[in-house]
Write a protein that holds these residues in place. Sequence first.
Motif, short mmCIF file in Angstrom:
data_model
loop_
_atom_site.label_atom_id
_atom_site.label_comp_id
_atom_site.label_asym_id
_atom_site.label_seq_id
_atom_site.Cartn_x
_atom_site.Cartn_y
_atom_site.Cartn_z
N GLN A 1 25.53 11.23 6.59
CA GLN A 1 26.34 10.24 7.32
C GLN A 1 25.63 8.90 7.47
N ARG A 2 24.36 8.83 7.07
CA ARG A 2 23.62 7.59 7.24
C ARG A 2 24.14 6.51 6.29
N PRO A 3 23.93 5.24 6.67
CA PRO A 3 24.36 4.17 5.77
C PRO A 3 23.50 4.14 4.50
N GLU A 4 23.98 3.47 3.50
CA GLU A 4 23.23 3.34 2.24
C GLU A 4 21.91 2.65 2.51
N ARG A 5 20.89 3.09 1.78
CA ARG A 5 19.56 2.49 1.93
C ARG A 5 19.02 2.16 0.55
N THR A 6 18.41 0.98 0.46
CA THR A 6 17.85 0.54 -0.80
C THR A 6 16.40 0.99 -0.88
N ARG B 1 14.85 -0.15 -6.63
CA ARG B 1 14.89 0.94 -7.59
C ARG B 1 16.26 1.60 -7.63
N GLU B 2 16.78 1.87 -6.40
CA GLU B 2 18.09 2.51 -6.32
C GLU B 2 18.61 2.39 -4.89
N THR B 3 19.88 2.69 -4.73
CA THR B 3 20.49 2.75 -3.41
C THR B 3 20.91 4.19 -3.19
N VAL B 4 20.51 4.74 -2.04
CA VAL B 4 20.79 6.16 -1.75
C VAL B 4 21.55 6.27 -0.44
N ARG B 5 22.25 7.39 -0.30
CA ARG B 5 22.94 7.70 0.95
C ARG B 5 22.58 9.13 1.33
N ALA C 1 0.83 -1.21 0.00
CA ALA C 1 0.00 0.00 0.00
C ALA C 1 0.86 1.26 0.00
N TRP C 2 1.88 1.30 0.88
CA TRP C 2 2.73 2.48 0.94
C TRP C 2 3.55 2.64 -0.33
N LEU C 3 3.98 1.52 -0.92
CA LEU C 3 4.78 1.62 -2.15
C LEU C 3 3.91 1.98 -3.35
N LEU C 4 2.61 1.82 -3.24
CA LEU C 4 1.72 2.32 -4.28
C LEU C 4 1.80 3.85 -4.36
N LEU C 5 2.01 4.47 -3.21
CA LEU C 5 2.07 5.93 -3.15
C LEU C 5 3.37 6.47 -3.73
N GLU C 6 4.49 5.82 -3.36
CA GLU C 6 5.79 6.25 -3.88
C GLU C 6 6.85 5.24 -3.47
N PRO C 7 7.96 5.17 -4.22
CA PRO C 7 9.06 4.29 -3.82
C PRO C 7 9.68 4.79 -2.52
N MET C 8 10.15 3.87 -1.69
CA MET C 8 10.82 4.25 -0.45
C MET C 8 11.62 3.08 0.10
N HIS C 9 12.47 3.37 1.08
CA HIS C 9 13.26 2.32 1.70
C HIS C 9 12.53 1.80 2.95
N PRO C 10 12.88 0.59 3.41
CA PRO C 10 12.17 -0.01 4.54
C PRO C 10 12.13 0.84 5.81
N TYR C 11 13.21 1.56 6.09
CA TYR C 11 13.21 2.41 7.29
C TYR C 11 12.08 3.44 7.19
N GLU C 12 11.94 4.04 6.01
CA GLU C 12 10.88 5.04 5.80
C GLU C 12 9.50 4.38 5.87
N LEU C 13 9.38 3.16 5.34
CA LEU C 13 8.11 2.43 5.44
C LEU C 13 7.71 2.27 6.91
N GLY C 14 8.66 1.83 7.73
CA GLY C 14 8.37 1.64 9.15
C GLY C 14 7.99 2.94 9.83
#
Length: 198
Positions: free
Chosen positions: A72-77, A65-69, A17-30
């Motif tokens: 100072q945070r670790p990379e997030r998919t 979709r992509e990996t972002v940084r 449901a949340w990914l229907l709205l927009e792409p995001m990483h799991p931390y943001e989903l939580g």
Amino acid sequence: MERRRRVPNPLALAVLAWLLLEPMHPYELGRRLQQSGKDRHIKFTRSSLYMVVEQLTRAGFIVERETVRDGQRPERTVYEITDEGRHEFHDWLRALLAQPREEYPHFAVALSLLSLLPPDDVVEVLRKRLAALGVKIDESRAATDEALARGVEWYFLVEERYALALMEAESAFVTELIQSLTAPGYVKSWQEAMGSRA
């Protein structure tokens, strides 16, 4: 008969449901599940969220979709939903809304066995349950009122309204049950039925 889902965890439905709205990483989903209050109805931990994301990826419902940084945070998919994932989400949601599902709440099990306790004991613990329900009902009403005051539309709170309706119905049921259990007829009947087993 409801078809078997490849990823049957209700958390998977929320992720889709949340990914229907927009792409995001799991931390943001939580974070969004918690901010929106959905975590009141969908229990999860960080590890269970990542596990569901992995299962949805294997099923082909979401893809990287992509990996972002960020600084100072670790990379997030970042993940996005696939066409197959969209179809799965809509099909699953329609099925859940359309078909009543047999659920097995613990309270129903306890109710089926309550005659094995003395009536006074049952009444005492049910009064505790009634008090706890009262607190939860008040909390639910306050959370809903606060969200409405912040401008949240009612349809984003529909699961909270459903939970409130269930708690109110249970409260009314428990109140009536306590009255039935304290009636002299029940107490006498229980004593006769249980005899020396009590």
